[in-house]
Design a protein around this motif. Structure first.
Motif, short mmCIF file in Angstrom:
data_model
loop_
_atom_site.label_atom_id
_atom_site.label_comp_id
_atom_site.label_asym_id
_atom_site.label_seq_id
_atom_site.Cartn_x
_atom_site.Cartn_y
_atom_site.Cartn_z
N THR A 205 -3.45 -1.26 -4.76
CA THR A 205 -3.95 -0.87 -6.07
C THR A 205 -4.17 -2.09 -6.96
O THR A 205 -3.70 -3.19 -6.69
CB THR A 205 -2.97 0.09 -6.77
OG1 THR A 205 -1.75 -0.62 -7.02
CG2 THR A 205 -2.72 1.33 -5.94
N LYS A 206 -4.86 -1.84 -8.06
CA LYS A 206 -5.16 -2.88 -9.04
C LYS A 206 -3.87 -3.52 -9.57
O LYS A 206 -3.75 -4.75 -9.62
CB LYS A 206 -5.95 -2.25 -10.18
CG LYS A 206 -6.52 -3.19 -11.18
CD LYS A 206 -7.37 -2.41 -12.17
CE LYS A 206 -8.15 -3.30 -13.08
NZ LYS A 206 -9.01 -2.54 -13.99
N ASN B 36 -10.68 2.23 -6.25
CA ASN B 36 -9.25 2.52 -6.43
C ASN B 36 -8.33 1.55 -5.72
O ASN B 36 -7.12 1.70 -5.77
CB ASN B 36 -8.96 3.96 -5.97
CG ASN B 36 -9.30 4.18 -4.51
OD1 ASN B 36 -9.86 3.30 -3.86
ND2 ASN B 36 -8.97 5.33 -4.00
N GLY B 37 -8.87 0.54 -5.05
CA GLY B 37 -8.02 -0.42 -4.37
C GLY B 37 -8.84 -1.40 -3.56
O GLY B 37 -10.07 -1.41 -3.63
N LYS C 3 -12.85 -4.95 -5.17
CA LYS C 3 -12.43 -3.55 -5.06
C LYS C 3 -13.30 -2.80 -4.06
O LYS C 3 -14.45 -3.16 -3.82
CB LYS C 3 -12.45 -2.86 -6.42
CG LYS C 3 -13.85 -2.67 -6.98
CD LYS C 3 -13.80 -2.04 -8.34
CE LYS C 3 -15.22 -1.95 -8.91
NZ LYS C 3 -15.24 -1.38 -10.21
N ASN D 73 0.81 -1.22 0.00
CA ASN D 73 0.00 0.00 0.00
C ASN D 73 0.84 1.26 0.00
O ASN D 73 0.32 2.35 -0.21
CB ASN D 73 -1.04 0.01 1.12
CG ASN D 73 -0.46 0.30 2.48
OD1 ASN D 73 0.31 1.23 2.67
ND2 ASN D 73 -0.84 -0.50 3.46
#
Length: 107
Positions: free
Chosen positions: A25-26, A59-60, A54, A16
């Motif tokens: 994140t992706k 966004n994560g 998600k 992270n």
């Protein structure tokens, strides 16, 4: 179990990169799953996993979902690997029943 969660927590914190709130994140999730051998480097295979786990902002993923996705995929992979057939090819083919597949997929 405590050792597994502690190891996943360390990995999550490294991934992270100090974000607040902490998320993975992706791209980092994709790299983690590929490195662990849980999925192939294939966005078509990864997208449904991303959509399922998600966060609401998209966004994560948070820690609980990080643990859930890795654990779920590891269980499925282990069950698949346990049923691999020995055939003369470089492919991976397993033998399992529909009930066994459903039981594994629900976990």
């Amino acid at each position: 179990m405590q050792n597994l969660v502690a190891a996943l927590r360390r990995e999550y914190m490294e991934l992270n990169q100090g974000r607040t709130p902490p998320i993975v994140t992706k791209d980092n999730l994709m790299r983690t799953l590929v490195r662990r051998g849980l999925i192939a480097l294939n966005w078509d295979m990864f997208e449904p996993i991303w959509r399922l786990y998600k966060n609401k902002d998209g966004n994560g993923i948070d820690f609980d979902d990080f643990v859930a996705v890795i654990t779920r995929l590891q269980v499925l992979k282990d069950r698949f690997d346990a049923r691999l057939l020995n055939i003369d090819c470089d492919c991976q083919v397993a033998s399992f029943s529909l009930i066994q597949f459903i039981n594994a997929a629900i976990l």
